[in-house]
Design an enzyme around this catalytic site. Structure first.
Site, PDB file in Angstrom:
ATOM      1  N   GLY A 272       0.808  -1.219   0.000  1.00  0.00           N
ATOM      2  CA  GLY A 272       0.000   0.000   0.000  1.00  0.00           C
ATOM      3  C   GLY A 272       0.840   1.266   0.000  1.00  0.00           C
ATOM      4  O   GLY A 272       2.071   1.219   0.094  1.00  0.00           O
ATOM      5  N   GLN A 273       0.170   2.388  -0.092  1.00  0.00           N
ATOM      6  CA  GLN A 273       0.836   3.694  -0.082  1.00  0.00           C
ATOM      7  C   GLN A 273       1.753   3.829   1.145  1.00  0.00           C
ATOM      8  O   GLN A 273       2.935   4.169   1.032  1.00  0.00           O
ATOM      9  CB  GLN A 273      -0.229   4.798  -0.036  1.00  0.00           C
ATOM     10  CG  GLN A 273       0.323   6.180   0.298  1.00  0.00           C
ATOM     11  CD  GLN A 273      -0.774   7.216   0.546  1.00  0.00           C
ATOM     12  OE1 GLN A 273      -1.067   7.996  -0.342  1.00  0.00           O
ATOM     13  NE2 GLN A 273      -1.377   7.239   1.716  1.00  0.00           N
ATOM     14  N   ASP A 274       1.223   3.537   2.330  1.00  0.00           N
ATOM     15  CA  ASP A 274       1.993   3.756   3.553  1.00  0.00           C
ATOM     16  C   ASP A 274       3.109   2.729   3.707  1.00  0.00           C
ATOM     17  O   ASP A 274       4.185   3.057   4.215  1.00  0.00           O
ATOM     18  CB  ASP A 274       1.079   3.668   4.778  1.00  0.00           C
ATOM     19  CG  ASP A 274       0.020   4.749   4.777  1.00  0.00           C
ATOM     20  OD1 ASP A 274       0.040   5.594   3.868  1.00  0.00           O
ATOM     21  OD2 ASP A 274      -0.824   4.741   5.683  1.00  0.00           O
TER      22      ASP A 274
ATOM     23  N   ALA B 121      -4.509  -3.976   5.570  1.00  0.00           N
ATOM     24  CA  ALA B 121      -5.944  -3.771   5.758  1.00  0.00           C
ATOM     25  C   ALA B 121      -6.601  -3.605   4.399  1.00  0.00           C
ATOM     26  O   ALA B 121      -5.944  -3.199   3.448  1.00  0.00           O
ATOM     27  CB  ALA B 121      -6.201  -2.514   6.589  1.00  0.00           C
TER      28      ALA B 121
ATOM     29  N   SER C  70      -7.587   4.109  12.590  1.00  0.00           N
ATOM     30  CA  SER C  70      -8.187   5.006  11.600  1.00  0.00           C
ATOM     31  C   SER C  70      -9.214   5.945  12.222  1.00  0.00           C
ATOM     32  O   SER C  70      -9.928   5.566  13.162  1.00  0.00           O
ATOM     33  CB  SER C  70      -8.876   4.148  10.537  1.00  0.00           C
ATOM     34  OG  SER C  70      -9.813   4.904   9.822  1.00  0.00           O
TER      35      SER C  70
ATOM     36  N   GLU D 147     -11.897   6.509  11.098  1.00  0.00           N
ATOM     37  CA  GLU D 147     -13.227   5.912  10.882  1.00  0.00           C
ATOM     38  C   GLU D 147     -13.776   5.265  12.146  1.00  0.00           C
ATOM     39  O   GLU D 147     -14.963   4.968  12.220  1.00  0.00           O
ATOM     40  CB  GLU D 147     -13.172   4.892   9.750  1.00  0.00           C
ATOM     41  CG  GLU D 147     -12.971   5.502   8.372  1.00  0.00           C
ATOM     42  CD  GLU D 147     -14.229   6.153   7.806  1.00  0.00           C
ATOM     43  OE1 GLU D 147     -15.331   5.787   8.230  1.00  0.00           O
ATOM     44  OE2 GLU D 147     -14.099   7.044   6.959  1.00  0.00           O
TER      45      GLU D 147
ATOM     46  N   TYR E 234     -15.849  -1.037   7.829  1.00  0.00           N
ATOM     47  CA  TYR E 234     -14.420  -0.732   7.922  1.00  0.00           C
ATOM     48  C   TYR E 234     -14.093  -0.157   9.305  1.00  0.00           C
ATOM     49  O   TYR E 234     -13.176  -0.616   9.995  1.00  0.00           O
ATOM     50  CB  TYR E 234     -14.049   0.270   6.819  1.00  0.00           C
ATOM     51  CG  TYR E 234     -12.625   0.777   6.893  1.00  0.00           C
ATOM     52  CD1 TYR E 234     -11.619   0.171   6.145  1.00  0.00           C
ATOM     53  CD2 TYR E 234     -12.292   1.865   7.695  1.00  0.00           C
ATOM     54  CE1 TYR E 234     -10.309   0.626   6.217  1.00  0.00           C
ATOM     55  CE2 TYR E 234     -10.998   2.330   7.777  1.00  0.00           C
ATOM     56  CZ  TYR E 234     -10.007   1.711   7.036  1.00  0.00           C
ATOM     57  OH  TYR E 234      -8.718   2.173   7.116  1.00  0.00           O
TER      58      TYR E 234
HETATM   59  P1  GDP Z   1     -12.183   7.594   3.122  1.00  0.00           P
HETATM   60  O1  GDP Z   1     -12.397   8.805   3.982  1.00  0.00           O
HETATM   61  O2  GDP Z   1     -11.147   6.670   3.664  1.00  0.00           O
HETATM   62  O3  GDP Z   1     -13.430   6.888   2.771  1.00  0.00           O
HETATM   63  O4  GDP Z   1     -11.505   8.156   1.764  1.00  0.00           O
HETATM   64  P2  GDP Z   1     -12.104   8.530   0.337  1.00  0.00           P
HETATM   65  O5  GDP Z   1     -11.060   9.342  -0.331  1.00  0.00           O
HETATM   66  O6  GDP Z   1     -12.550   7.304  -0.406  1.00  0.00           O
HETATM   67  O7  GDP Z   1     -13.402   9.402   0.642  1.00  0.00           O
HETATM   68  C1  GDP Z   1     -13.311  10.645   1.295  1.00  0.00           C
HETATM   69  C2  GDP Z   1     -14.660  11.361   1.240  1.00  0.00           C
HETATM   70  O8  GDP Z   1     -14.912  11.755  -0.102  1.00  0.00           O
HETATM   71  C3  GDP Z   1     -15.847  10.503   1.664  1.00  0.00           C
HETATM   72  O9  GDP Z   1     -16.676  11.284   2.510  1.00  0.00           O
HETATM   73  C4  GDP Z   1     -16.580  10.231   0.359  1.00  0.00           C
HETATM   74  O10 GDP Z   1     -17.985  10.077   0.522  1.00  0.00           O
HETATM   75  C5  GDP Z   1     -16.275  11.507  -0.405  1.00  0.00           C
HETATM   76  N1  GDP Z   1     -16.446  11.388  -1.859  1.00  0.00           N
HETATM   77  C6  GDP Z   1     -17.190  12.205  -2.633  1.00  0.00           C
HETATM   78  N2  GDP Z   1     -17.158  11.796  -3.905  1.00  0.00           N
HETATM   79  C7  GDP Z   1     -16.375  10.702  -3.945  1.00  0.00           C
HETATM   80  C8  GDP Z   1     -15.967   9.829  -5.018  1.00  0.00           C
HETATM   81  O11 GDP Z   1     -16.333  10.013  -6.174  1.00  0.00           O
HETATM   82  N3  GDP Z   1     -15.115   8.815  -4.676  1.00  0.00           N
HETATM   83  C9  GDP Z   1     -14.692   8.608  -3.380  1.00  0.00           C
HETATM   84  N4  GDP Z   1     -13.855   7.592  -3.108  1.00  0.00           N
HETATM   85  N5  GDP Z   1     -15.095   9.403  -2.368  1.00  0.00           N
HETATM   86  C10 GDP Z   1     -15.919  10.425  -2.640  1.00  0.00           C
END
Ligand code: GDP
Length: 337
Positions: free
Chosen positions: A19-21, A82, A129, A131, A153
Site C-alpha cells: 500500500g501507499q503507507d 488492511a 483510523s 473511521e 471498515y
Molecule cells: P475515506 O475517507 O477513507 O473513505 O476516503 P475517500 O477518499 O474514499 O473518501 C473521502 C470522502 O470523499 C468521503 O466522505 C466520500 O464520501 C467523499 N467522496 C465524494 N465523492 C467521492 C468519489 O467520487 N469517490 C470517493 N472515493 N469518495 C468520494
C-alpha cells in the site's frame, strides 16, 4: 536484502507493504538503517521496494505469520495490512472484519508470543483510523473521543484499536495511531483525492471532459502520507506506548479539494465541469472528520509538514507529469468509487 551490518537500527516486520503507507514506511526505515522484512500479500503483484526482504503470505493465515514472526524476531512490528476502502467494506464486511479486525488481534498475540520466546522488547504499531469515530458529536476528535463507527471498515478497525489497548495493559509496547486521511501521488485512484487530481490533470490536458463525484460536502482532514509514517516510527521508538491521533487539525470539504485542484491548473470556472452521481454517495458517511494531534505533538514531537494547498499542488503536479509521459491510448483507468 539489506547489506551485512546494515541492521544497526534493528529489524522491522511490516504488513501491508503493497500500500501507499507500506512503501513510504519501508523507505523511511531503510534510510534509518533498519533491516526491513515485509509480508507481501499472495494475491497481489509483488511490490517493488528495493532493499526490503519480502515474505509472501496472508495476514489471515495466523499459524504461518506466527511462525515467520517468531523466526525473524523483529524489534518492531508495523501492522498496516488492511482492506483500505471504506466503500468496499460495504460489499465485503466479513472479509474486512477478518483482515482489519481479527488478523490484527492475532498479530498482537503473535508479538506477545515473540516477546515471550525471544525475551526481546517487541514494539507494535497499529495503523488505526479516524473511521473508528464514525459520526462524532464534535470536531476535532482526540484520543478521548468515543468510538462509534458507522461502517464495517470502522467497526473492524475499532476492534483492532481496542485490542491494542488490551495488549498494552498486558505489558506489550503497543501503540495505535488514529490516522486521518493521508494522501500522496501514490494514493490509488479509488480515493477521492487522487480521483480528483488525476481527472483534473486529464481535463487540463484535454483528455477528459468531466469529473463525476459523490458527496461534495464531506469534510476530511487530509495530510501528507510520509508525515504519517514518521509518526508511526516515532511511536515505536517512544519510551511509553500510547494511542495517538495523527492529523493536521484542518478540515476541508471535497468541494474545497476540487476547487484547489482546478485552481492549480488555472481553471477558475470549474463548476460546469463537475457532476454528482448518486452511485458515488455512500449509505452512511462520516461528515466531519478532523483530528486534534496535540498529544502526538507533545509526546512524540510530531507535526505535519505539509499544508492543504501544497498537498493538492503536489498531487496535481504528479498527475500532470504522469499524463505527459503517457500516450493517449492508455487513457483507461477510470475510478469506480
Ligand atoms: P475515506 O475517507 O477513507 O473513505 O476516503 P475517500 O477518499 O474514499 O473518501 C473521502 C470522502 O470523499 C468521503 O466522505 C466520500 O464520501 C467523499 N467522496 C465524494 N465523492 C467521492 C468519489 O467520487 N469517490 C470517493 N472515493 N469518495 C468520494
Amino acid at each position: 536484502m539489506t547489506s551485512a551490518g546494515a541492521n544497526a537500527g534493528g529489524r522491522a516486520f511490516v504488513t501491508g507493504i503493497g500500500g501507499q503507507d507500506g512503501g513510504y514506511l519501508a523507505e523511511r526505515l531503510l534510510a534509518d538503517g533498519v533491516e526491513v522484512h515485509a509480508l507481501a500479500h499472495a494475491a497481489e503483484p509483488l511490490p517493488d521496494v528495493p532493499g526490503v526482504e519480502l515474505h509472501v503470505g496472508d495476514l489471515t493465515d495466523v499459524p504461518a505469520v506466527r511462525e515467520l514472526v517468531c523466526r525473524l524476531a523483529p524489534d518492531e512490528i508495523y501492522n498496516l495490512a488492511a482492506l483500505s476502502s471504506v466503500a468496499r467494506s460495504w460489499q465485503e464486511p466479513d472479509l474486512v472484519a477478518a483482515v482489519n479486525g481479527t488478523a490484527a488481534v492475532a498479530l498482537l498475540e503473535t508479538a506477545w508470543l515473540a516477546r515471550e520466546r525471544t525475551g526481546k522488547d517487541v514494539r507494535f504499531v497499529q495503523a488505526s483510523s479516524a473511521e473508528i469515530f464514525g459520526q462524532p458529536e464534535r470536531s476535532p476528535q482526540d484520543e478521548r473521543t468515543p468510538l462509534r463507527p458507522v461502517n464495517p471498515y470502522g467497526a473492524a478497525k475499532a476492534y483492532a484499536h481496542l485490542a491494542v489497548g488490551v495488549y498494552r495493559a498486558r505489558g506489550l509496547h503497543a501503540s495505535a495511531l488514529v490516522l486521518y486521511n493521508h494522501e500522496s501521488p501514490r494514493r490509488p485512484r479509488g480515493f477521492v483525492t487522487r480521483k480528483i487530481t488525476s481527472t483534473v490533470a486529464a481535463i487540463a490536458a484535454g483528455r477528459e471532459q468531466r469529473l463525476v463525484l459523490g458527496n461534495l460536502d464531506a469534510v476530511r482532514d487530509w495530510g501528507w502520507a510520509p508525515d504519517y509514517v514518521d509518526a508511526m516510527v516515532r511511536a515505536a521508538h517512544a519510551e511509553v506506548a500510547d494511542d495517538y491521533v495523527v492529523a493536521t487539525g484542518v478540515g476541508h470539504t471535497v468541494r474545497d479539494f476540487v476547487a484547489a485542484a482546478f485552481g492549480h491548473v488555472g481553471i477558475a470556472d470549474w463548476e460546469p465541469l463537475v457532476g454528482v452521481d448518486p452511485a458515488f454517495v455512500r449509505p452512511v458517511d462520516p461528515t466531519d472528520l478532523t483530528g486534534d494531534s496535540s498529544h502526538a505533538g507533545e509526546r512524540l514531537g510530531w507535526r505535519p509538514s505539509t499544508g492543504f494547498e501544497e498537498l493538492v499542488g503536489r498531487m496535481v503536479d504528479a498527475d500532470v507529469a504522469l499524463l505527459r509521459d503517457r500516450p493517449r491510448a492508455q487513457d483507461s483507468s477510470r475510478s469506480s468509487r
